[in-house]
Design an enzyme around this catalytic site. Structure first.
Site, PDB file in Angstrom:
ATOM      1  N   ARG A  64      26.622 -22.183  16.361  1.00  0.00           N
ATOM      2  CA  ARG A  64      25.928 -23.171  16.118  1.00  0.00           C
ATOM      3  C   ARG A  64      26.373 -23.622  14.316  1.00  0.00           C
ATOM      4  NH1 ARG A  64      20.380 -23.691  18.945  1.00  0.00           N
ATOM      5  NH2 ARG A  64      20.945 -25.857  19.110  1.00  0.00           N
ATOM      6  N   ASP A  76      21.017 -26.809  28.323  1.00  0.00           N
ATOM      7  CA  ASP A  76      19.883 -26.342  28.545  1.00  0.00           C
ATOM      8  C   ASP A  76      19.154 -26.094  29.745  1.00  0.00           C
ATOM      9  OD1 ASP A  76      19.846 -26.861  25.403  1.00  0.00           O
ATOM     10  OD2 ASP A  76      18.542 -28.397  25.525  1.00  0.00           O
ATOM     11  N   LYS A 129      10.946 -32.770  23.520  1.00  0.00           N
ATOM     12  CA  LYS A 129      11.053 -32.119  22.153  1.00  0.00           C
ATOM     13  C   LYS A 129      12.547 -32.803  21.597  1.00  0.00           C
ATOM     14  CE  LYS A 129      13.219 -27.848  21.945  1.00  0.00           C
ATOM     15  NZ  LYS A 129      14.306 -28.072  20.967  1.00  0.00           N
ATOM     16  N   ASN A 130      13.513 -32.623  22.196  1.00  0.00           N
ATOM     17  CA  ASN A 130      14.645 -33.160  21.423  1.00  0.00           C
ATOM     18  C   ASN A 130      14.715 -34.586  21.082  1.00  0.00           C
ATOM     19  OD1 ASN A 130      15.417 -30.643  21.744  1.00  0.00           O
ATOM     20  ND2 ASN A 130      17.131 -30.833  23.133  1.00  0.00           N
ATOM     21  N   ARG A 137       8.098 -22.677  21.880  1.00  0.00           N
ATOM     22  CA  ARG A 137       9.034 -23.695  20.862  1.00  0.00           C
ATOM     23  C   ARG A 137       9.218 -24.973  21.727  1.00  0.00           C
ATOM     24  NH1 ARG A 137      14.405 -21.830  19.058  1.00  0.00           N
ATOM     25  NH2 ARG A 137      13.939 -23.880  18.369  1.00  0.00           N
ATOM     26  N   CYS A 172      17.495 -21.012  18.292  1.00  0.00           N
ATOM     27  CA  CYS A 172      17.864 -20.225  19.348  1.00  0.00           C
ATOM     28  C   CYS A 172      19.236 -19.576  19.160  1.00  0.00           C
ATOM     29  CB  CYS A 172      17.989 -20.850  20.767  1.00  0.00           C
ATOM     30  SG  CYS A 172      16.226 -21.111  21.247  1.00  0.00           S
TER      31      CYS A 172
HETATM   32  C1  UD1 Z   1      20.856 -30.289  20.617  1.00  0.00           C
HETATM   33  C2  UD1 Z   1      19.931 -29.728  21.235  1.00  0.00           C
HETATM   34  C3  UD1 Z   1      19.846 -28.645  22.135  1.00  0.00           C
HETATM   35  C4  UD1 Z   1      21.054 -28.606  23.177  1.00  0.00           C
HETATM   36  C5  UD1 Z   1      22.465 -29.145  22.530  1.00  0.00           C
HETATM   37  C6  UD1 Z   1      23.611 -29.701  23.510  1.00  0.00           C
HETATM   38  C7  UD1 Z   1      18.334 -30.709  20.030  1.00  0.00           C
HETATM   39  C8  UD1 Z   1      16.975 -30.239  19.084  1.00  0.00           C
HETATM   40  N1  UD1 Z   1      18.734 -29.492  20.253  1.00  0.00           N
HETATM   41  O1  UD1 Z   1      21.240 -29.208  19.940  1.00  0.00           O
HETATM   42  O2  UD1 Z   1      18.809 -28.447  22.754  1.00  0.00           O
HETATM   43  O3  UD1 Z   1      21.606 -27.455  23.780  1.00  0.00           O
HETATM   44  O4  UD1 Z   1      21.890 -30.420  21.647  1.00  0.00           O
HETATM   45  O5  UD1 Z   1      23.219 -30.653  24.347  1.00  0.00           O
HETATM   46  O6  UD1 Z   1      18.297 -31.832  20.410  1.00  0.00           O
HETATM   47  N2  UD1 Z   1      29.011 -27.940  16.779  1.00  0.00           N
HETATM   48  C9  UD1 Z   1      30.177 -27.755  15.748  1.00  0.00           C
HETATM   49  N3  UD1 Z   1      29.875 -27.975  14.659  1.00  0.00           N
HETATM   50  C10 UD1 Z   1      28.682 -28.842  14.106  1.00  0.00           C
HETATM   51  C11 UD1 Z   1      27.775 -29.197  15.233  1.00  0.00           C
HETATM   52  C12 UD1 Z   1      27.850 -28.832  16.473  1.00  0.00           C
HETATM   53  O7  UD1 Z   1      30.901 -27.008  16.199  1.00  0.00           O
HETATM   54  O8  UD1 Z   1      28.566 -29.301  13.045  1.00  0.00           O
HETATM   55  C13 UD1 Z   1      29.142 -27.351  18.209  1.00  0.00           C
HETATM   56  C14 UD1 Z   1      28.204 -26.458  18.734  1.00  0.00           C
HETATM   57  O9  UD1 Z   1      28.511 -25.104  18.229  1.00  0.00           O
HETATM   58  C15 UD1 Z   1      28.160 -26.633  20.240  1.00  0.00           C
HETATM   59  C16 UD1 Z   1      28.528 -28.174  20.227  1.00  0.00           C
HETATM   60  O10 UD1 Z   1      28.900 -28.508  18.964  1.00  0.00           O
HETATM   61  O11 UD1 Z   1      29.191 -25.731  20.637  1.00  0.00           O
HETATM   62  C17 UD1 Z   1      27.372 -28.910  20.706  1.00  0.00           C
HETATM   63  O12 UD1 Z   1      26.397 -28.650  19.719  1.00  0.00           O
HETATM   64  P1  UD1 Z   1      25.256 -29.942  19.491  1.00  0.00           P
HETATM   65  O13 UD1 Z   1      25.515 -30.913  20.504  1.00  0.00           O
HETATM   66  O14 UD1 Z   1      25.526 -30.281  18.089  1.00  0.00           O
HETATM   67  O15 UD1 Z   1      23.904 -29.060  19.876  1.00  0.00           O
HETATM   68  P2  UD1 Z   1      22.486 -29.513  18.692  1.00  0.00           P
HETATM   69  O16 UD1 Z   1      22.496 -30.845  18.249  1.00  0.00           O
HETATM   70  O17 UD1 Z   1      22.286 -28.112  17.879  1.00  0.00           O
END
Ligand code: UD1
Length: 422
Positions: free
Chosen positions: A121, A309, A22-23, A401, A116
């Site tokens: 986020r 995850d 998925k990711n 999902r 989720c």
């Molecule tokens: C992706 C994955 C999700 C997984 C996560 C962490 C997909 C579709 N989803 O989510 O399944 O749980 O990586 O491995 O690939 N953050 C900020 N600012 C930003 C972006 C992120 O502060 O602009 C923080 C988030 O709140 C979190 C951390 O960074 O605490 C990591 O998040 P991130 O790696 O960005 O997760 P996703 O890409 O949303």
């Protein structure tokens, strides 16, 4: 209301082939609008998030065709640069279309994303990366508009690794003028496969697999064929279900190399975990679990650390452990919602900030519980397979999902699990 019924407390056994990631596929689908021809994907998981992303691409003007697990995306015409608000609300990864739209059309409009409910986020790092490339960003009442005359290669430094922000930076940079360097990049295998996919379409990305990605902008990309890798999180979920319920299973297509930390953790709780050795010889992982799990201390973190995850599914295992375990959640601040449901099943867990202290007990008991998020819902299925009696999991739409058919897969492992309503 969608519901899953599970009759637990019997060991699992059997083999399953794991779905495509998925990711992995979601950023690649977004990336396919960077080229003006057709991309053919194989091993595409048939899940809600893919349907949602395909809907977004079609809205932009792509022609998509899904046959079984083959999906073609013809992106010769892109008419719209606005991502529909309702899709943004459904799925956080819709934000990834933004980087690709900027690369292709130099303009993208979106809203703050959904997904989720596992923490605040934010998307500040995504927007920061765009700004570094010369993009102007206007934010107003949840609407985000980004535009540029040209995107210029630059140095992007992330203070901590974000999977989505790294992917968005890559998508925006591959067609930018000049060179971009992304430091502090996330190193998840899904980023590696995105880079391989982009390079196969004609991009020039180096340092793949490291925290420092170097991108030389190219004029255009072309169509290609690409096989989506196996889903390490779905594979991990099923391995963990076996660790919770006991038994033995072969998880075919599970990416052994990318799952080393998960393998170590499963070994630490007492499972025997090895590359798949069955006949015919195929990629995958096999697991054997006898007796109660051992208690452990575990912390989640960015790859190659233990994936956040799989944190909720691990809770399900440790509720049955001999002794007291600790899980420290270091990626998202609010990822213990499933604990309240595990309490209903008799689990003894205390939450202290970003730590869960799990006092293991011999068995859980089946009852009515509710899925709060994708991985938390899957964790409840694992817990239910280990619990005595019947469990009903409501709101299992969340689970769909990310898992093609969790009931089908766990039934292949001899689990007594079925979806009850529509
Ligand atoms: C992706 C994955 C999700 C997984 C996560 C962490 C997909 C579709 N989803 O989510 O399944 O749980 O990586 O491995 O690939 N953050 C900020 N600012 C930003 C972006 C992120 O502060 O602009 C923080 C988030 O709140 C979190 C951390 O960074 O605490 C990591 O998040 P991130 O790696 O960005 O997760 P996703 O890409 O949303």
């Amino acid at each position: 209301m969608s519901e899953i019924r599970v009759c637990g407390y019997r060991p699992l056994s059997g083999e399953i082939k794991i779905q495509g990631s998925k990711n992995g596929v979601l950023p690649m689908l977004a990336a396919s609008i960077l080229q003006k021809g057709t991309v053919q994907f194989t091993n595409v998981p048939i899940i809600q998030d893919v349907a949602c992303m395909v809907g977004i691409l079609e809205f932009m003007g792509c022609r998509c065709r899904l046959e079984g697990s083959r999906l073609s995306v013809d992106a010769s015409e892109i008419e719209h640069t606005q991502i529909p608000k309702e899709d943004v609300g459904k799925m956080r990864s819709s934000i990834l279309v933004m980087g690709a739209l900027l690369g292709r059309k130099k303009r993208a409009v979106t809203w703050y994303p959904g997904g989720c409910t596992i923490g605040s986020r934010p998307i500040d790092l995504h927007l920061k990366a765009f700004s570094c490339l010369g993009v102007q960003v206007k934010e107003e009442e949840g609407r985000v508009e980004a535009f540029a005359d040209t995107l210029n290669g630059s140095r992007i430094v992330f203070p901590f690794p974000s999977v989505g922000a790294t992917e968005n930076a890559l998508l925006a940079a591959v067609l930018a003028e000049g060179e971009t360097e992304i430091s502090g990049a996330a190193k998840e295998p899904e980023i590696e496969s995105l880079c391989r996919f982009l390079n196969q379409m004609g991009a020039d990305i180096r340092g793949i697999g490291s925290g420092r990605l170097r991108i030389r902008g190219v004029k255009e990309l072309h169509g290609t064929e690409f096989e989506v890798p196996g889903d390490r999180i779905a594979a991990g979920t099923y391995l963990i279900a076996v660790a919770a319920a006991g038994g033995e299973a072969g998880i075919l297509n599970a990416p052994w190399e990318d799952m080393q930390e998960v393998v170590q953790v499963l070994r630490a709780v007492g499972a025997t975990v090895e590359p798949f050795s069955g006949k015919p010889k195929r990629a995958g992982i096999e697991i054997k679990m006898k007796g109660r799990p051992k208690a452990i201390h575990l912390a989640t973190g960015p790859y190659p650390e233990f994936p956040t995850d799989l944190q909720s599914p691990m809770l399900a295992v440790l509720t049955r452990a001999e002794g007291t375990s600790i899980i420290e959640e270091r990626v998202f601040e609010a990822r213990f919602k499933t604990v309240g449901e595990l309490w209903k099943m008799g689990a003894q867990i205390e939450i202290m900030g970003n730590r869960a202290v799990i006092y293991g007990k011999n068995r859980l008991r089946g009852t009515d519980v509710k899925a709060w998020d994708l991985r938390g819902g899957a964790a409840l299925a694992a817990a239910a397979l280990a619990a005595q009696g019947e469990t009903r999991i409501s709101d299992c739409i969340y689970i769909e999902r990310g898992y093609e058919d969790i009931c089908r897969d766990l039934r292949c492992l001899n689990g007594a699990i079925e979806r009850l309503s529509p």
